[in-house]
Design an enzyme around this catalytic site. Structure first.
Site, PDB file in Angstrom:
ATOM      1  N   TYR A   6       0.802  -1.226   0.000  1.00 12.54           N
ATOM      2  CA  TYR A   6       0.000   0.000   0.000  1.00 12.54           C
ATOM      3  C   TYR A   6       0.836   1.278   0.000  1.00 12.54           C
ATOM      4  CZ  TYR A   6      -3.253   3.634   0.766  1.00 12.54           C
ATOM      5  OH  TYR A   6      -3.961   4.791   0.588  1.00 12.54           O
ATOM      6  N   LYS A  35       6.974   9.056   1.666  1.00 13.40           N
ATOM      7  CA  LYS A  35       7.139   9.321   3.095  1.00 13.40           C
ATOM      8  C   LYS A  35       8.478   8.787   3.606  1.00 13.40           C
ATOM      9  CE  LYS A  35       3.550  11.692   3.262  1.00 13.40           C
ATOM     10  NZ  LYS A  35       2.169  11.461   3.393  1.00 13.40           N
ATOM     11  N   HIS A  43       6.150  17.927   5.763  1.00 10.92           N
ATOM     12  CA  HIS A  43       4.864  17.403   5.266  1.00 10.92           C
ATOM     13  C   HIS A  43       3.972  18.589   4.893  1.00 10.92           C
ATOM     14  CE1 HIS A  43       1.242  14.496   6.170  1.00 10.92           C
ATOM     15  NE2 HIS A  43       1.571  14.456   4.900  1.00 10.92           N
ATOM     16  N   ASP A  81       1.878  17.683  -0.866  1.00 11.69           N
ATOM     17  CA  ASP A  81       2.144  16.781   0.270  1.00 11.69           C
ATOM     18  C   ASP A  81       3.507  16.993   0.926  1.00 11.69           C
ATOM     19  OD1 ASP A  81       1.034  14.567   1.830  1.00 11.69           O
ATOM     20  OD2 ASP A  81       2.602  13.322   0.961  1.00 11.69           O
TER      21      ASP A  81
HETATM   22  P1  GTP Z   1      -2.672  13.311   2.755  1.00  6.88           P
HETATM   23  O1  GTP Z   1      -2.574  13.037   1.296  1.00  6.88           O
HETATM   24  O2  GTP Z   1      -3.156  12.128   3.536  1.00  6.88           O
HETATM   25  O3  GTP Z   1      -1.420  13.863   3.360  1.00  6.88           O
HETATM   26  O4  GTP Z   1      -3.874  14.335   2.982  1.00  6.88           O
HETATM   27  P2  GTP Z   1      -4.212  15.849   2.619  1.00  6.88           P
HETATM   28  O5  GTP Z   1      -3.770  16.712   3.753  1.00  6.88           O
HETATM   29  O6  GTP Z   1      -3.726  16.200   1.257  1.00  6.88           O
HETATM   30  O7  GTP Z   1      -5.796  15.867   2.680  1.00  6.88           O
HETATM   31  P3  GTP Z   1      -6.902  16.165   1.552  1.00  6.88           P
HETATM   32  O8  GTP Z   1      -6.757  17.515   0.928  1.00  6.88           O
HETATM   33  O9  GTP Z   1      -6.927  15.016   0.625  1.00  6.88           O
HETATM   34  O10 GTP Z   1      -8.226  16.199   2.426  1.00  6.88           O
HETATM   35  C1  GTP Z   1      -8.698  15.092   3.136  1.00  6.88           C
HETATM   36  C2  GTP Z   1     -10.139  15.219   3.491  1.00  6.88           C
HETATM   37  O11 GTP Z   1     -10.418  16.484   4.104  1.00  6.88           O
HETATM   38  C3  GTP Z   1     -11.047  15.120   2.278  1.00  6.88           C
HETATM   39  O12 GTP Z   1     -12.114  14.253   2.614  1.00  6.88           O
HETATM   40  C4  GTP Z   1     -11.547  16.526   2.075  1.00  6.88           C
HETATM   41  O13 GTP Z   1     -12.812  16.557   1.503  1.00  6.88           O
HETATM   42  C5  GTP Z   1     -11.512  17.128   3.474  1.00  6.88           C
HETATM   43  N1  GTP Z   1     -11.241  18.591   3.424  1.00  6.88           N
HETATM   44  C6  GTP Z   1     -10.236  19.204   2.759  1.00  6.88           C
HETATM   45  N2  GTP Z   1     -10.294  20.551   2.891  1.00  6.88           N
HETATM   46  C7  GTP Z   1     -11.354  20.809   3.686  1.00  6.88           C
HETATM   47  C8  GTP Z   1     -11.947  22.010   4.206  1.00  6.88           C
HETATM   48  O14 GTP Z   1     -11.483  23.126   3.967  1.00  6.88           O
HETATM   49  N3  GTP Z   1     -13.033  21.861   5.005  1.00  6.88           N
HETATM   50  C9  GTP Z   1     -13.561  20.635   5.291  1.00  6.88           C
HETATM   51  N4  GTP Z   1     -14.638  20.587   6.080  1.00  6.88           N
HETATM   52  N5  GTP Z   1     -13.045  19.469   4.806  1.00  6.88           N
HETATM   53  C10 GTP Z   1     -11.965  19.554   4.020  1.00  6.88           C
HETATM   54  C1  SPV Z   2      -0.371  10.503   4.155  1.00 10.37           C
HETATM   55  O1  SPV Z   2      -0.806   9.550   4.824  1.00 10.37           O
HETATM   56  O2  SPV Z   2       0.015  11.575   4.700  1.00 10.37           O
HETATM   57  C2  SPV Z   2      -0.319  10.415   2.685  1.00 10.37           C
HETATM   58  C3  SPV Z   2      -0.640   9.141   2.059  1.00 10.37           C
HETATM   59  O3  SPV Z   2       0.008  11.395   2.025  1.00 10.37           O
HETATM   60  S1  SPV Z   2       0.645   7.961   2.128  1.00 10.37           S
HETATM   61  O4  SPV Z   2       1.465   8.132   0.917  1.00 10.37           O
HETATM   62  O5  SPV Z   2       0.025   6.661   2.156  1.00 10.37           O
HETATM   63  O6  SPV Z   2       1.472   8.216   3.284  1.00 10.37           O
HETATM   64 MN    MN Z   3       0.623  13.119   3.341  1.00 14.09          MN
END
Ligand code: GTP
Ligand code: SPV
Ligand code: MN
Length: 588
Positions: free
Chosen positions: A199, A208, A228, A279
């Site tokens: 995964y 990461k 990050h 990211d």
């Molecule tokens: P990783 O790839 O895991 O590091 O995550 P990320 O920080 O890039 O998160 P991502 O932008 O994919 O958002 C994750 C979740 O948060 C999704 O389900 C979005 O819909 C929700 N989300 C993102 N921005 C907002 C916001 O401004 N408000 C709310 N309520 N939800 C949000």
């Molecule tokens: C996170 O978990 O912060 C990600 C997804 O961006 S992974 O590459 O699975 O760590």
């Molecule tokens: Mn991430």
């Protein structure tokens, strides 16, 4: 044909092949022809499903094993000579012991399989920011993802030449045995060993494992930072672009913020947002003394659920060609994919993420909450013109943030760099499906790096403080945001997504000194009238609530911070202890 005379590399491949005993070894040159052949093999074995090429050209679906759907923090280790180097927040294994354990598990693990050799660059090839890695893997899925997420092929080997300066990554799916799953990092040896997972973050070793855990350790030695963080550019109506880097924990909104669509009131004036990264950021002090950032990745491994034409059209468009979907639902009739939050029209005949027949009315989820798309960055309609710039972009503001139902206000600014490092160090957030384990539990996640810091967290805080000293008055300003405050019904109060630009514009106004702020016990807050809520379904009093600092909540938090700092121990910089004292006094 790929070509190298690098003896360090060839010896290590030899040694790894003797250990894992693959049937053959194939070098990845990154060419379309070779990747097409691998895609064909993966479809034949069922590892991938070729999707509707009219609707989703170049797109494929992959399902992982059901016990292997997220990063496994409990099985992720920093392996060093002494435990002190890994610190109290990492799982530690003594490095010789770890090698011994791992060698037993890897022994013969690639029998009957091909070992692929992936030469890749994190960062634009040849940039002074960039670093080279080689991943050996028995997974075609990993090869195809790495080909999207990183720069792969002969050019990387040409740049490496005969140098020993590359990160060794050995990955084997082995038999996906959870009990024998290890994601091991050897920062002292530039080495990563990942086994028994297939995964994302456990196996795409450039991400990461290298770009954060190994790179944070390198950054400490070499006086730069691996974080990050997303990187975005905000273009004002005059065409000036300012850059912001923001650290939020996993699945807390980095991809969404990096690709945000300005609300109409700003779009009509000519504001634009450009994505540099979603990211990871590598940050260095430039010749002008400012902090410059590159995104070391070449693609997005984004959360699928919740991504739709309204929340994040840029991500959705980016994922509609030459992308890989992992653990989403499958629409049988159309040979396409679906996930919760894509639209209100789930497929009539579908398989869920496990590949089982799925009835949307059953109440069960079609896509796994941590299902993802892997999309080339260049597909993104708002990709920055500076994305490939080997010098990176200059950062005006650093933003921390997390999911806090209470406590943290919509936005506040740190009084100075030291206070900003404190603000980053006390970050807390509710856990998400991005890592295996409980979801929605508040935990300390300093700088969103708890799972990704490759060394002692106390030394990491000290490194942040030292970088501030080196940057002096050219240091970016530091802020904290929280899009996730909820009301008494548990609903998010702030509209979020594109409307987050309203907060970012306050942040930039603070950076260029064009706006005042209000002193509070925790830092500097906007005067409520300085956050533009025109066109929002939010009243002034709601905004005041979003900005309010509940002293009782914060004092509770102080207790939590004390506990966390105690865990960090003697290496906690005195400056942070004194910031904590100040915070407590301010609140009392
Ligand atoms: P990783 O790839 O895991 O590091 O995550 P990320 O920080 O890039 O998160 P991502 O932008 O994919 O958002 C994750 C979740 O948060 C999704 O389900 C979005 O819909 C929700 N989300 C993102 N921005 C907002 C916001 O401004 N408000 C709310 N309520 N939800 C949000
Ligand atoms: C996170 O978990 O912060 C990600 C997804 O961006 S992974 O590459 O699975 O760590
Ligand atoms: Mn991430």
């Amino acid at each position: 044909m790929i070509n190298t005379k690098n003896k360090f590399l060839l010896d290590w491949i030899d040694e790894s092949a003797k250990l894992t005993q693959p049937d053959s070894i194939v070098w990845i040159d990154g060419s379309k022809k070779q990747l097409d052949e691998l895609r064909a093999v993966a479809c034949k074995t069922g590892e991938m499903i070729k999707l509707n090429q009219k609707k989703l050209p170049g797109c494929y679906l992959h399902r992982t094993a059901v016990n292997d759907v997220a990063r496994v923090e409990g099985r992720t280790f920093i392996c060093t000579e002494k435990q002190e180097s890994a610190g109290p927040t990492n799982n530690w294994l003594q490095k010789d012991e770890a090698y011994k354990t791992l060698r037993k598990i890897y022994k013969g693990s690639m029998k009957g399989r091909v070992m692929y050799v992936i030469p890749y660059s994190m960062g634009p090839i040849g940039s002074k920011f960039s670093k080279i890695g080689i991943e050996l893997t028995d997974s075609i899925y990993v090869v195809l993802n790495m080909a999207i997420m990183t720069r792969v092929g002969q050019k990387v080997l040409d740049t490496l030449g005969e140098s020993n300066d590359f990160v060794r990554g050995l990955h084997s799916k082995a038999d996906l045995d959870e009990e024998k799953r290890y994601i091991c990092h050897f920062p002292e040896d530039n080495t990563i060993m990942s086994v028994n997972s297939g995964y994302g973050g456990n196996v795409l070793l450039g991400k990461k494992c290298f770009a954060l855990r190994i790179a944070s350790y390198l950054g400490k030695q070499e006086k730069w930072m691996a974080e990050h963080m997303l990187i975005l550019g905000i273009e004002d109506p005059k065409g000036n672009v300012s850059y912001i880097a923001a650290a939020f924990p996993s699945a807390c909104g980095k991809t969404n913020l990096a690709m945000l669509i300005p609300p109409e009131i700003y779009a009509s004036k000519g504001y634009k947002v450009w994505t540099v990264g979603d990211d990871i950021a590598w940050l260095r002090i430039g010749p002008d003394g400012r902090l410059w950032a590159v995104n070391p990745e070449a693609g997005f491994f984004g959360v699928a659920p919740g991504t739709n034409m309204k929340s994040n059209p840029n991500a959705l468009k980016a994922s509609m060609k030459n992308s890989i979907f992992t653990n989403v639902a499958y629409d049988i009739d159309h040979n396409t994919v679906w996930w919760e939050g894509l639209n209100n029209d789930p497929p009539k005949h579908a398989l869920n993420w496990k590949g089982e027949p799925w009835d949307p009315a059953s109440g069960e989820k079609g896509a796994h909450p941590n299902s993802r798309f892997t999309a080339p960055a260049k597909n993104c309609p708002c990709i920055s013109s500076e994305f490939e710039n080997p010098d990176g972009v200059p950062i005006s503001a650093i933003v921390f943030g997390g999911r806090r139902a209470k406590t943290a206000p919509l936005v506040y600014q740190a009084r100075n760099w030291e206070h900003g490092v404190f603000v980053g160090s006390i970050m807390a957030s509710e856990t998400t499906a991005a890592a295996s384990g409980a979801v929605g539990v508040v935990r300390r996640d300093p700088m969103a790096m708890l799972p990704f810091c490759g060394y002692h967290m106390g030394d990491y805080f000290a490194h942040w403080l030292e970088m501030g000293k080196l940057l002096g008055d050219k240091a970016p300003k530091i802020f904290n945001v929280n899009w996730f405050r909820t009301d008494e019904n548990g609903k998010f109060i702030w509209p979020g997504f594109g409307d987050n630009l309203r907060v970012l514009l306050w942040i930039l106004a603070r950076c260029n000194g064009s706006i005042d702020a209000v002193e509070t016990p925790i830092g500097l807050e906007p005067k409520p009238e300085d956050i533009n809520i025109d066109g929002l379904d939010i009243s002034r009093s709601t905004l005041n609530d979003l900005l309010s600092v509940d002293k009782a909540c914060w004092l509770e938090d102080v207790a939590g911070i004390k506990e966390f700092y105690k865990k960090i121990g003697d290496k906690l910089p005195a400056a942070l202890r004194s910031e904590l004292k100040t915070l407590e006094q301010n609140l009392k």
